[in-house]
Design an enzyme around this catalytic site. Structure first.
Site, mmCIF file in Angstrom:
data_model
loop_
_atom_site.group_PDB
_atom_site.id
_atom_site.type_symbol
_atom_site.label_atom_id
_atom_site.label_comp_id
_atom_site.label_asym_id
_atom_site.label_seq_id
_atom_site.Cartn_x
_atom_site.Cartn_y
_atom_site.Cartn_z
ATOM 1 N N ASP A 7 0.906 -1.142 0.163
ATOM 2 C CA ASP A 7 0.045 -0.062 -0.047
ATOM 3 C C ASP A 7 0.793 1.376 -0.152
ATOM 4 O O ASP A 7 1.947 1.194 0.560
ATOM 5 C CB ASP A 7 -0.938 0.127 1.125
ATOM 6 C CG ASP A 7 -1.906 1.113 1.113
ATOM 7 O OD1 ASP A 7 -3.083 0.703 0.255
ATOM 8 O OD2 ASP A 7 -2.243 2.037 1.282
ATOM 9 N N THR A 8 0.529 2.271 -0.756
ATOM 10 C CA THR A 8 1.166 3.622 -0.709
ATOM 11 C C THR A 8 0.371 4.731 -0.072
ATOM 12 O O THR A 8 -0.841 4.793 -0.545
ATOM 13 C CB THR A 8 1.317 3.948 -2.075
ATOM 14 O OG1 THR A 8 2.051 2.649 -3.003
ATOM 15 C CG2 THR A 8 2.359 4.964 -2.157
#
Length: 192
Positions: free
Chosen positions: A70-71
């Site tokens: 996830d960013t």
């Protein structure tokens, strides 16, 4: 030969993995609630979401490696998610204009034996000051849609970047150096 499940719907992550010769056997997007918890730092949010995505998928794929990521783009302690419309995208980009921000990339790998490794990679990005014409031009494309912080560093927004410290591929969506090391460290081998 190891089987790899990518718990992500991101086409960028697939492209990045292909750059280093890793082709997941299956792509299984995890369906989790990505709402930040109260007082959760952007760094902790990125890690939690990567871990939750991996856990949401692993039970259906015994004997496989599961990779999730996830960013989170952060300006100070504020996490900038995916903009819901052009107005919110404009707000995010205006906030990043002329400033340093951090991109936190959460990565989680679960091995076939259940061993889990996770970490957060941080990259610092500095945008030049953006004028109204910069914002109008960028927002006229749909590139901002579905992107943390409402921008894609590998696309039109590359002209906004004055400097970057850390992993470029992390800002795109997956730190390749870290992922390769984590997978190999857990015994992943992919046939050539």
């Amino acid at each position: 030969m190891s089987k790899l499940i990518l718990a992500s719907a991101s086409p960028r992550r697939l492209e990045l993995l292909a750059q280093i010769g890793i082709v997941p056997d299956q792509v299984v997007p995890a369906d989790i609630d990505e709402t930040p918890h109260a007082d959760e730092s952007p760094r902790r949010l990125a890690l939690r979401l990567a871990e939750e995505k991996a856990r949401a998928v692993v039970n259906d794929y015994a004997g496989c490696f599961v990779l999730a990521a996830d960013t989170v783009v952060a300006c100070g302690r504020r996490a900038l998610g995916k903009a819901s419309d052009t107005s919110e995208a404009r707000k995010f980009l205006s906030l990043l204009s002329g400033r340093r921000h951090r991109v936190h990339g959460g990565i989680c790998v679960i091995a076939p034996d259940g061993t889990m490794r996770s970490r957060v990679i941080e990259t610092q990005v500095i945008f030049r000051r953006l004028g109204d014409d910069d914002l109008a031009r960028y927002l006229s494309h749909d590139e901002w849609q579905g992107k943390a912080g409402a921008y894609a560093i590998q696309g039109y927004a590359s002209v906004f970047v004055k400097s970057i410290t850390g992993s470029y591929s992390n800002v795109v969506g997956l730190s390749l150096c870290e992922v390769d090391g984590m997978l190999r460290g857990l015994g992943f081998k992919q046939g050539m």
